[in-house]
Design a protein around this motif. Structure first.
Motif, short mmCIF file in Angstrom:
data_model
loop_
_atom_site.label_atom_id
_atom_site.label_comp_id
_atom_site.label_asym_id
_atom_site.label_seq_id
_atom_site.Cartn_x
_atom_site.Cartn_y
_atom_site.Cartn_z
N THR A 54 0.83 -1.20 0.00
CA THR A 54 0.00 0.00 0.00
C THR A 54 0.87 1.26 0.00
OG1 THR A 54 -1.78 -1.13 1.18
CG2 THR A 54 -1.75 1.27 1.29
N ILE A 55 1.92 1.24 0.82
CA ILE A 55 2.83 2.39 0.89
C ILE A 55 3.49 2.63 -0.46
CG2 ILE A 55 5.02 3.18 1.86
CD1 ILE A 55 4.18 1.76 4.48
N PHE A 56 4.04 1.58 -1.05
CA PHE A 56 4.80 1.74 -2.29
C PHE A 56 3.91 2.11 -3.48
CE2 PHE A 56 8.04 -1.52 -0.51
CZ PHE A 56 8.51 -0.56 0.37
N SER A 57 2.63 1.75 -3.41
CA SER A 57 1.72 2.09 -4.51
C SER A 57 1.40 3.58 -4.52
CB SER A 57 0.42 1.29 -4.39
OG SER A 57 -0.36 1.75 -3.30
N GLY A 58 1.43 4.19 -3.32
CA GLY A 58 1.15 5.62 -3.22
C GLY A 58 -0.32 5.97 -3.41
N ASP A 59 -1.20 4.96 -3.51
CA ASP A 59 -2.61 5.22 -3.78
C ASP A 59 -3.45 5.39 -2.52
OD1 ASP A 59 -2.11 5.00 -6.49
OD2 ASP A 59 -2.53 2.85 -6.53
N SER A 60 -2.98 4.83 -1.40
CA SER A 60 -3.76 4.90 -0.17
C SER A 60 -2.81 4.81 1.02
CB SER A 60 -4.80 3.76 -0.12
OG SER A 60 -4.17 2.50 -0.28
N VAL A 61 -3.38 4.78 2.21
CA VAL A 61 -2.56 4.75 3.42
C VAL A 61 -2.63 3.37 4.05
CG1 VAL A 61 -2.83 7.20 3.86
CG2 VAL A 61 -4.48 5.59 4.82
N PRO A 62 -1.54 2.92 4.68
CA PRO A 62 -1.57 1.61 5.36
C PRO A 62 -2.51 1.65 6.55
CG PRO A 62 0.43 2.82 5.90
CD PRO A 62 -0.26 3.61 4.83
N THR A 63 -3.00 0.48 6.92
CA THR A 63 -4.03 0.44 7.96
C THR A 63 -3.68 -0.48 9.13
OG1 THR A 63 -5.18 -1.35 6.79
CG2 THR A 63 -5.87 0.92 6.32
N CYS A 64 -2.56 -1.19 9.06
CA CYS A 64 -2.29 -2.18 10.09
C CYS A 64 -1.12 -1.78 11.00
CB CYS A 64 -2.04 -3.55 9.47
SG CYS A 64 -2.25 -4.91 10.64
N TYR A 65 0.11 -1.93 10.53
CA TYR A 65 1.27 -1.70 11.38
C TYR A 65 1.99 -0.39 11.11
CZ TYR A 65 0.63 -6.63 12.44
OH TYR A 65 0.09 -7.84 12.82
N TYR A 66 1.79 0.17 9.92
CA TYR A 66 2.54 1.37 9.53
C TYR A 66 1.64 2.62 9.53
CZ TYR A 66 6.87 -0.91 8.14
OH TYR A 66 8.06 -1.57 8.16
N LYS A 67 2.28 3.76 9.79
CA LYS A 67 1.60 5.03 9.69
C LYS A 67 2.53 6.04 9.01
CE LYS A 67 2.99 6.81 14.24
NZ LYS A 67 2.51 7.23 15.57
N ARG A 68 1.92 6.97 8.34
CA ARG A 68 2.68 8.04 7.65
C ARG A 68 2.95 9.17 8.64
NH1 ARG A 68 0.92 10.56 1.82
NH2 ARG A 68 2.86 11.71 1.39
N LEU A 69 4.20 9.61 8.70
CA LEU A 69 4.56 10.71 9.59
C LEU A 69 4.14 12.04 8.99
CD1 LEU A 69 6.13 8.48 11.02
CD2 LEU A 69 8.03 10.07 11.27
N GLU A 70 3.51 12.84 9.80
CA GLU A 70 3.04 14.17 9.34
C GLU A 70 3.79 15.27 10.10
OE1 GLU A 70 1.15 14.47 6.88
OE2 GLU A 70 0.19 12.49 6.68
#
Length: 379
Positions: free
Chosen positions: A363-379
């Motif tokens: 999901t991260i590498f596709s860039g289309d959506s956000v991960p939902t389980c173990y990873y989060k995007r830093l803001e």
């Protein structure tokens, strides 16, 4: 058979006389293949063809271990251990287990048997809901850590088995005291596996202890099926994104081997690791300037320690704010699910659910959506 040659030679002479008339299992008969892992390299399970007892052999369960073998004899029905058996003995099914690693907790939870856990190490860092709920009523106790184990508590608990975690070798202080108390133990080497599915496959050993071998194998097969399906999913035509890992620790930036567990996950998710110089079996320290250049060349930056925001990341080093991957906010951390004390479920349930970790990474590498389980995007 080669794996058992040393064991059989060691005991064959004594057993020939000591067990000739016994109804108990004879070690030289434990040659029947019960479970040979498809992905893991650190254990297997054999039977003797005469009764339901099984012999678990565990190999090199800690860093630097070579030609290390440990054996756990799992007795069933009325079977008895040979008098000269030098390994550990437990009767199945186990009812009270102490887990010294959070990944051990996840193995029992994966087969629906968290109720068998009566003790853990570092309970504040355990994410498992069952453990967190039952600590409140004292049904699951924190037994301490490493050489600071609460042996008085363990003596009162009388667990059926302790699953130990070794970093560089056997802790003889701990194992000596456990033998004195009559508490069986075995070192679990799941963290030594480089294959994501190899790590997960150790849940079958937990299932064996619970007399749920078939259920454990089925669970592993479902995880492997979902993992392989994600891995085989066609990747976009775009080049594989380059991925940087970790952050400096005391001015030293450690980067894993290209053969390691995390790199396998990145590659199976369609990414490419930026550091190709290390093909050893351990992480290496990389010069800060070289690591900074690698980060500048990355499309994604993962596993950035305790950081929860980009501000926390750039506070470590002001130069980080100028790295393209930081400016584009393509920094993700594996601490989406963590305890108030900072224990990350990535290193707990994520160990036995690499399919969910892989889904996050894709999901991260596709860039289309956000991960939902173990990873989060830093803001």
């Amino acid at each position: 058979m080669k794996r058992f040659s040393r064991l059989l030679l060691t005991f064959s002479a004594a057993l020939a006389s000591a067990c000739g008339g016994s109804s108990g299992p004879v070690l030289s008969d434990f040659t029947t293949e019960i479970y040979t892992p498809a992905y893991a390299s650190g254990f297997d399970i054999r039977g003797n063809g005469n009764n339901a007892s099984t012999l678990v052999s565990i190999r090199n369960p800690w860093q630097g271990g070579t030609n290390v073998e440990q054996h756990l004899l799992i007795l069933r029905d009325d079977a008895k251990a040979p008098a000269d058996f030098a390994g550990q003995v437990v009767k199945a099914p186990v009812h009270h287990v102490v887990c010294m690693s959070s990944s051990h907790v996840a193995m029992f939870d994966a087969i629906g048997q968290a109720k068998r856990i009566s003790g853990v190490s570092g309970i504040d860092y355990i994410s498992n809901p069952y453990v967190r709920e039952h600590r409140l009523c004292g049904e699951i106790r924190d037994v301490g850590y490493d050489t600071n184990l609460n042996f008085e508590l363990l003596a009162a608990m009388r667990p059926d088995l302790m699953l130990l975690y070794g970093v560089t070798g056997e802790n003889t202080i701990v194992t000596g005291k456990l033998r004195e108390l009559g508490i069986p133990y075995i070192y679990i080497g799941d963290y030594m596996e480089e294959s994501p599915l190899g790590k997960a496959e150790w849940l079958v050993l937990a299932a064996e202890l619970c007399d749920l071998r078939a259920a454990g194998a089925d669970t592993l097969q479902r995880i492997a099926r979902d993992y392989q399906a994600l891995k085989a999913h066609p990747a976009p035509d775009a080049p594989r994104p380059k991925v940087m890992l970790n952050t400096p620790y005391r001015d030293t930036w450690f980067l894993p081997s290209s053969q390691s567990y995390m790199i396998r996950l990145i590659e199976d998710a369609g990414g490419e690791y930026v550091y190709t110089k290390n093909d050893s079996d351990t992480s290496v320290a990389v010069d800060m300037e070289e690591a900074y250049l690698l980060a500048n060349a990355a499309d994604f930056w993962l596993n950035v320690g305790p950081c929860n925001t980009l501000a926390e990341l750039t506070a470590q080093n002001p130069k980080f704010s100028g790295i393209p991957v930081v400016r584009s906010r393509n920094v993700y951390n594996n601490n989406r699910r963590q305890t108030p004390a900072g224990g990350s479920d990535f290193w707990e349930s994520g160990v036995v659910r690499p399919d969910l970790v892989l889904r996050d990474l894709r999901t991260i590498f596709s860039g289309d959506s956000v991960p939902t389980c173990y990873y989060k995007r830093l803001e």
